[in-house]
Design a protein around this motif. Structure first.
Motif, PDB file in Angstrom:
ATOM      1  N   GLY A  14       0.859  -1.191   0.000  1.00  0.00           N
ATOM      2  CA  GLY A  14       0.000   0.000   0.000  1.00  0.00           C
ATOM      3  C   GLY A  14       0.888   1.231   0.000  1.00  0.00           C
ATOM      4  N   ALA A  15       0.382   2.298   0.601  1.00  0.00           N
ATOM      5  CA  ALA A  15       1.096   3.574   0.581  1.00  0.00           C
ATOM      6  C   ALA A  15       2.467   3.456   1.257  1.00  0.00           C
ATOM      7  N   ALA A  16       2.479   2.974   2.493  1.00  0.00           N
ATOM      8  CA  ALA A  16       3.737   2.937   3.249  1.00  0.00           C
ATOM      9  C   ALA A  16       4.683   1.868   2.699  1.00  0.00           C
ATOM     10  N   GLY A  17       4.122   0.733   2.290  1.00  0.00           N
ATOM     11  CA  GLY A  17       4.961  -0.367   1.811  1.00  0.00           C
ATOM     12  C   GLY A  17       5.661  -0.019   0.513  1.00  0.00           C
ATOM     13  N   ILE A  34       5.593  -7.867  -1.018  1.00  0.00           N
ATOM     14  CA  ILE A  34       4.584  -8.930  -1.053  1.00  0.00           C
ATOM     15  C   ILE A  34       3.227  -8.372  -0.611  1.00  0.00           C
ATOM     16  N   ASP A  35       2.187  -8.701  -1.349  1.00  0.00           N
ATOM     17  CA  ASP A  35       0.832  -8.304  -0.933  1.00  0.00           C
ATOM     18  C   ASP A  35      -0.133  -9.429  -1.303  1.00  0.00           C
ATOM     19  N   HIS A  36      -1.097  -9.688  -0.440  1.00  0.00           N
ATOM     20  CA  HIS A  36      -2.049 -10.774  -0.743  1.00  0.00           C
ATOM     21  C   HIS A  36      -3.089 -10.355  -1.777  1.00  0.00           C
ATOM     22  N   SER A  47      -9.134   6.677  -2.399  1.00  0.00           N
ATOM     23  CA  SER A  47      -9.007   7.775  -1.433  1.00  0.00           C
ATOM     24  C   SER A  47      -9.410   9.121  -2.032  1.00  0.00           C
ATOM     25  N   GLY A  48      -9.785  10.007  -1.124  1.00  0.00           N
ATOM     26  CA  GLY A  48     -10.090  11.380  -1.536  1.00  0.00           C
ATOM     27  C   GLY A  48     -11.123  11.436  -2.643  1.00  0.00           C
ATOM     28  N   GLY A  49     -12.118  10.543  -2.581  1.00  0.00           N
ATOM     29  CA  GLY A  49     -13.159  10.520  -3.604  1.00  0.00           C
ATOM     30  C   GLY A  49     -12.587  10.217  -4.984  1.00  0.00           C
ATOM     31  N   CYS A  52      -7.374  11.260  -4.315  1.00  0.00           N
ATOM     32  CA  CYS A  52      -6.294  11.111  -3.328  1.00  0.00           C
ATOM     33  C   CYS A  52      -5.831  12.444  -2.724  1.00  0.00           C
ATOM     34  N   ASN A  53      -6.254  12.653  -1.506  1.00  0.00           N
ATOM     35  CA  ASN A  53      -5.747  13.800  -0.740  1.00  0.00           C
ATOM     36  C   ASN A  53      -4.380  13.347  -0.204  1.00  0.00           C
ATOM     37  N   PHE A  54      -3.338  13.573  -1.026  1.00  0.00           N
ATOM     38  CA  PHE A  54      -2.069  12.867  -0.801  1.00  0.00           C
ATOM     39  C   PHE A  54      -1.185  13.443   0.286  1.00  0.00           C
ATOM     40  N   ALA A 171      -8.000  -5.333   3.916  1.00  0.00           N
ATOM     41  CA  ALA A 171      -7.466  -5.014   5.247  1.00  0.00           C
ATOM     42  C   ALA A 171      -7.511  -6.255   6.139  1.00  0.00           C
ATOM     43  N   THR A 172      -6.420  -6.470   6.875  1.00  0.00           N
ATOM     44  CA  THR A 172      -6.379  -7.576   7.835  1.00  0.00           C
ATOM     45  C   THR A 172      -5.631  -7.113   9.086  1.00  0.00           C
ATOM     46  N   GLY A 173      -5.709  -7.927  10.112  1.00  0.00           N
ATOM     47  CA  GLY A 173      -4.984  -7.616  11.350  1.00  0.00           C
ATOM     48  C   GLY A 173      -3.598  -8.243  11.362  1.00  0.00           C
ATOM     49  N   GLY A 363       3.512   3.035   8.603  1.00  0.00           N
ATOM     50  CA  GLY A 363       2.153   3.359   8.145  1.00  0.00           C
ATOM     51  C   GLY A 363       1.123   3.167   9.239  1.00  0.00           C
ATOM     52  N   GLU A 364      -0.063   2.812   8.802  1.00  0.00           N
ATOM     53  CA  GLU A 364      -1.221   2.801   9.697  1.00  0.00           C
ATOM     54  C   GLU A 364      -1.156   1.714  10.773  1.00  0.00           C
ATOM     55  N   VAL A 365      -0.361   0.679  10.559  1.00  0.00           N
ATOM     56  CA  VAL A 365      -0.265  -0.397  11.547  1.00  0.00           C
ATOM     57  C   VAL A 365       0.339   0.107  12.871  1.00  0.00           C
ATOM     58  N   GLY A 373      -7.599  14.701   6.085  1.00  0.00           N
ATOM     59  CA  GLY A 373      -7.059  15.818   5.310  1.00  0.00           C
ATOM     60  C   GLY A 373      -5.690  15.580   4.718  1.00  0.00           C
ATOM     61  N   GLY A 374      -5.324  14.315   4.479  1.00  0.00           N
ATOM     62  CA  GLY A 374      -4.039  14.036   3.853  1.00  0.00           C
ATOM     63  C   GLY A 374      -2.953  13.677   4.849  1.00  0.00           C
ATOM     64  N   TYR A 375      -3.264  13.759   6.137  1.00  0.00           N
ATOM     65  CA  TYR A 375      -2.254  13.499   7.173  1.00  0.00           C
ATOM     66  C   TYR A 375      -1.882  12.020   7.249  1.00  0.00           C
ATOM     67  N   ASN A 376      -2.840  11.137   6.968  1.00  0.00           N
ATOM     68  CA  ASN A 376      -2.522   9.711   7.087  1.00  0.00           C
ATOM     69  C   ASN A 376      -1.605   9.252   5.969  1.00  0.00           C
ATOM     70  N   PHE A 377      -1.834   9.758   4.762  1.00  0.00           N
ATOM     71  CA  PHE A 377      -0.883   9.401   3.701  1.00  0.00           C
ATOM     72  C   PHE A 377       0.490   9.986   4.012  1.00  0.00           C
ATOM     73  N   GLN A 378       0.531  11.212   4.538  1.00  0.00           N
ATOM     74  CA  GLN A 378       1.858  11.775   4.834  1.00  0.00           C
ATOM     75  C   GLN A 378       2.598  10.893   5.845  1.00  0.00           C
TER      76      GLN A 378
HETATM   77  P1  FDA Z   1      -2.676   0.400   3.291  1.00  0.00           P
HETATM   78  O1  FDA Z   1      -3.977  -0.031   3.808  1.00  0.00           O
HETATM   79  O2  FDA Z   1      -2.605   1.484   2.290  1.00  0.00           O
HETATM   80  O3  FDA Z   1      -1.884  -0.836   2.691  1.00  0.00           O
HETATM   81  C1  FDA Z   1      -1.825  -2.067   3.357  1.00  0.00           C
HETATM   82  C2  FDA Z   1      -1.521  -3.147   2.334  1.00  0.00           C
HETATM   83  O4  FDA Z   1      -1.266  -4.355   3.032  1.00  0.00           O
HETATM   84  C3  FDA Z   1      -2.691  -3.407   1.400  1.00  0.00           C
HETATM   85  O5  FDA Z   1      -2.249  -3.384   0.073  1.00  0.00           O
HETATM   86  C4  FDA Z   1      -3.192  -4.780   1.820  1.00  0.00           C
HETATM   87  O6  FDA Z   1      -3.694  -5.543   0.731  1.00  0.00           O
HETATM   88  C5  FDA Z   1      -1.928  -5.412   2.384  1.00  0.00           C
HETATM   89  N1  FDA Z   1      -2.189  -6.465   3.356  1.00  0.00           N
HETATM   90  C6  FDA Z   1      -3.035  -6.431   4.404  1.00  0.00           C
HETATM   91  N2  FDA Z   1      -3.021  -7.597   5.051  1.00  0.00           N
HETATM   92  C7  FDA Z   1      -2.131  -8.395   4.393  1.00  0.00           C
HETATM   93  C8  FDA Z   1      -1.697  -9.724   4.584  1.00  0.00           C
HETATM   94  N3  FDA Z   1      -2.177 -10.486   5.585  1.00  0.00           N
HETATM   95  N4  FDA Z   1      -0.796 -10.242   3.720  1.00  0.00           N
HETATM   96  C9  FDA Z   1      -0.320  -9.494   2.689  1.00  0.00           C
HETATM   97  N5  FDA Z   1      -0.711  -8.224   2.458  1.00  0.00           N
HETATM   98  C10 FDA Z   1      -1.595  -7.674   3.308  1.00  0.00           C
HETATM   99  N6  FDA Z   1      -5.732   9.195   3.911  1.00  0.00           N
HETATM  100  C11 FDA Z   1      -5.291  10.378   3.447  1.00  0.00           C
HETATM  101  O7  FDA Z   1      -4.258  10.865   3.920  1.00  0.00           O
HETATM  102  N7  FDA Z   1      -5.960  11.030   2.447  1.00  0.00           N
HETATM  103  C12 FDA Z   1      -7.105  10.524   1.865  1.00  0.00           C
HETATM  104  O8  FDA Z   1      -7.644  11.098   0.911  1.00  0.00           O
HETATM  105  C13 FDA Z   1      -7.616   9.306   2.401  1.00  0.00           C
HETATM  106  N8  FDA Z   1      -8.787   8.794   1.929  1.00  0.00           N
HETATM  107  C14 FDA Z   1      -9.226   7.586   2.385  1.00  0.00           C
HETATM  108  C15 FDA Z   1     -10.434   7.066   1.900  1.00  0.00           C
HETATM  109  C16 FDA Z   1     -10.885   5.832   2.337  1.00  0.00           C
HETATM  110  C17 FDA Z   1     -12.196   5.304   1.846  1.00  0.00           C
HETATM  111  C18 FDA Z   1     -10.111   5.091   3.266  1.00  0.00           C
HETATM  112  C19 FDA Z   1     -10.555   3.734   3.747  1.00  0.00           C
HETATM  113  C20 FDA Z   1      -8.922   5.621   3.761  1.00  0.00           C
HETATM  114  C21 FDA Z   1      -8.472   6.863   3.343  1.00  0.00           C
HETATM  115  N9  FDA Z   1      -7.297   7.414   3.855  1.00  0.00           N
HETATM  116  C22 FDA Z   1      -6.872   8.640   3.390  1.00  0.00           C
HETATM  117  C23 FDA Z   1      -6.456   6.681   4.808  1.00  0.00           C
HETATM  118  C24 FDA Z   1      -5.289   6.024   4.048  1.00  0.00           C
HETATM  119  O9  FDA Z   1      -5.801   5.287   2.955  1.00  0.00           O
HETATM  120  C25 FDA Z   1      -4.493   5.086   4.953  1.00  0.00           C
HETATM  121  O10 FDA Z   1      -4.125   5.749   6.142  1.00  0.00           O
HETATM  122  C26 FDA Z   1      -3.241   4.606   4.232  1.00  0.00           C
HETATM  123  O11 FDA Z   1      -3.604   3.885   3.070  1.00  0.00           O
HETATM  124  C27 FDA Z   1      -2.404   3.718   5.131  1.00  0.00           C
HETATM  125  O12 FDA Z   1      -1.319   3.253   4.389  1.00  0.00           O
HETATM  126  P2  FDA Z   1      -0.649   1.844   4.723  1.00  0.00           P
HETATM  127  O13 FDA Z   1       0.345   1.600   3.648  1.00  0.00           O
HETATM  128  O14 FDA Z   1      -0.214   1.816   6.129  1.00  0.00           O
HETATM  129  O15 FDA Z   1      -1.842   0.798   4.598  1.00  0.00           O
END
Ligand code: FDA
Length: 391
Positions: A14-17, A34-36, A47-49, A52-54, A171-173, A363-365, A373-378
């Motif tokens: 995802g974003a952080a990876g 690696i991603d599942h 994101s961001g409709g 992407c509010n990046f 999403a998973t834990g 990242g989010e973990v 407002g873009g803070y989570n992607f930052q």
């Molecule tokens: P992210 O969720 O992006 O990536 C995790 C990756 O891990 C995924 O690709 C997933 O498939 C993978 N994964 C999970 N479990 C796994 C497993 N067991 N094995 C292998 N792979 C696995 N933030 C912001 O700043 N601006 C915005 O505009 C938005 N808008 C927005 C809209 C919506 C609808 C949501 C749900 C969220 C947002 N966010 C956001 C939040 C933002 O998307 C979020 O904080 C970041 O994507 C987090 O990035 P990560 O890389 O940590 O996790």
């Protein structure tokens, strides 16, 4: 099963990876990502409709929730919003500021995904999409990562599997479970940036679709002046999403429905008239809301029949309207997960687990949650980049 040696394995594309993989590979490290999921970075895509509010020009530690509010400072300083804006500009992605420092793509969130993919491919990484993790264990000062395809032996392992929100898109834990496997603490988890619900029969259910400019306050956090939107199940809109991250079940939220306006003066001017109270309020509030609000706070009468004390009480309610949500819409609607891998267990300078050399969380973990407002992607860019510099 075939065993491959590599410097770094990143789990979660995802974003952080992707940022961590790009950052490490550009230092000359061999990286497997690696991603599942078969589809890359679905959360960025939606994101961001769709735009992407990046990032946010105001990104700073006070825009994040964490048990340790100082933790995010180092990563945000090492790779700031300005660094990400420079990257976006280098790729010629057109963007605009919408409001409050929030930067969005002009065209599509896909621009950000393409940019990150190109950064990963600059030197080259091993992509493994649609690959599930069978097990992870520590071995010989490194890690063995078994997947359904192959077994990797790596020196460094970066966990970027995000939070629990929106399970249908992957999403998973996993990250929390892995932290626990290595005896690292995880702070309590909860849905954040999420609509709040009222009891099904609540009077305000009939207001679905009404939107108001409010100042919202909930829990111990700051107040937010933005829109509140009534839904069929409760309240949403940016002001509510923001306070939801500070709200705990059982607590009231407070809404100033007329922020910065002198309601007493409005009442005083209309006090001797035959106008009905909701019609007076409809000058400043949506009519449907004014009617429901007045009905909920007593009998609706012409203004001249109200006692001064009754109007004063109503003015107070309008500036400090208290409601107790019954809950939230949960992870299926939450933008983020609050809580995560305890920052006490990580180095803020490298994102590495203090007790487990070579193991990084980004990242989010991690227990760092940004405002809307873009803070989570930052945070994802900053923490991912920093880990990539050390992994
Ligand atoms: P992210 O969720 O992006 O990536 C995790 C990756 O891990 C995924 O690709 C997933 O498939 C993978 N994964 C999970 N479990 C796994 C497993 N067991 N094995 C292998 N792979 C696995 N933030 C912001 O700043 N601006 C915005 O505009 C938005 N808008 C927005 C809209 C919506 C609808 C949501 C749900 C969220 C947002 N966010 C956001 C939040 C933002 O998307 C979020 O904080 C970041 O994507 C987090 O990035 P990560 O890389 O940590 O996790």
């Amino acid at each position: 099963m075939q065993r491959q040696d590599i410097d770094v394995v990143v789990i979660g594309a995802g974003a952080a990876g992707m940022m961590a993989a790009a950052s490490a590979s550009q230092r000359g490290r061999g990286v497997a990502l690696i991603d599942h999921s078969e589809r890359l970075a679905e959360k960025i895509r939606i994101s961001g409709g769709g735009r992407c509010n990046f990032t946010n020009t105001q990104a700073a530690a006070d825009r994040y929730l964490s048990r340790n509010p100082h933790f995010c400072k180092s990563a945000l300083a090492q790779y700031s919003q300005h660094d990400f804006i420079d990257l976006v500009n280098r790729y010629g992605v057109a963007w605009h500021e919408k409001k409050l420092g929030q930067l969005f793509c002009d065209d599509s969130a896909q621009n950000i995904i393409d940019l990150l993919k190109a950064e990963c491919d600059l030197v080259g990484i091993e992509w493994r999409m649609g690959t599930s993790i069978a097990s992870v264990e520590a071995l010989d000062g490194g890690f063995v990562v078994r997947t359904n395809r192959e077994t990797w032996h790596c020196q460094s392992l970066v966990i970027a599997t995000g939070g629990l929100s929106i399970p249908p898109i992957g999403a998973t834990g996993f990250g929390y479970d892995l932290a626990r496997q290595f005896d690292l603490p995880v702070t309590p988890l909860a849905a954040g940036l999420v609509p709040l619900t009222f009891e099904p029969k609540d009077l305000y259910g009939e207001l679905a679709g009404v939107s108001l400019d409010c100042e919202a306050h909930g829990g111990d956090g700051p107040s937010f002046r933005e829109n509140v939107l009534f839904t069929h199940r409760g309240v949403s809109g940016p002001a509510i999403l923001q306070i939801s991250s500070y709200w705990t079940p059982g607590r009231e939220i407070s809404l100033d429905l007329l922020p910065g306006r002198d309601v007493s003066q409005l009442f005083e001017e209309a006090r001797r008239s035959d106008m009905l109270l909701p019609n007076v309020l409809a000058d400043w509030l949506p009519k449907r809301f004014a009617q429901a609000f007045c009905a909920a706070h007593g009998e609706v009468k012409p203004m001249k029949q109200y006692q001064v004390a009754e109007l004063a009480a109503l003015a107070n309610h309008l500036h400090d309207w208290r409601v107790k949500p019954s809950g939230s819409e949960g992870y299926k609607k939450a933008e983020v997960t609050r809580g995560g891998v305890d920052t006490d267990a990580l180095s803020s300078k490298t994102m590495m687990a203090r007790k487990v050399p070579g193991l990084y969380f980004v990242g989010e973990v991690v227990d760092v949650t940004g405002w809307l407002g873009g803070y989570n992607f930052q945070w994802a860019w900053s923490s991912g980049w920093v880990a990539g510099q050390h992994a």
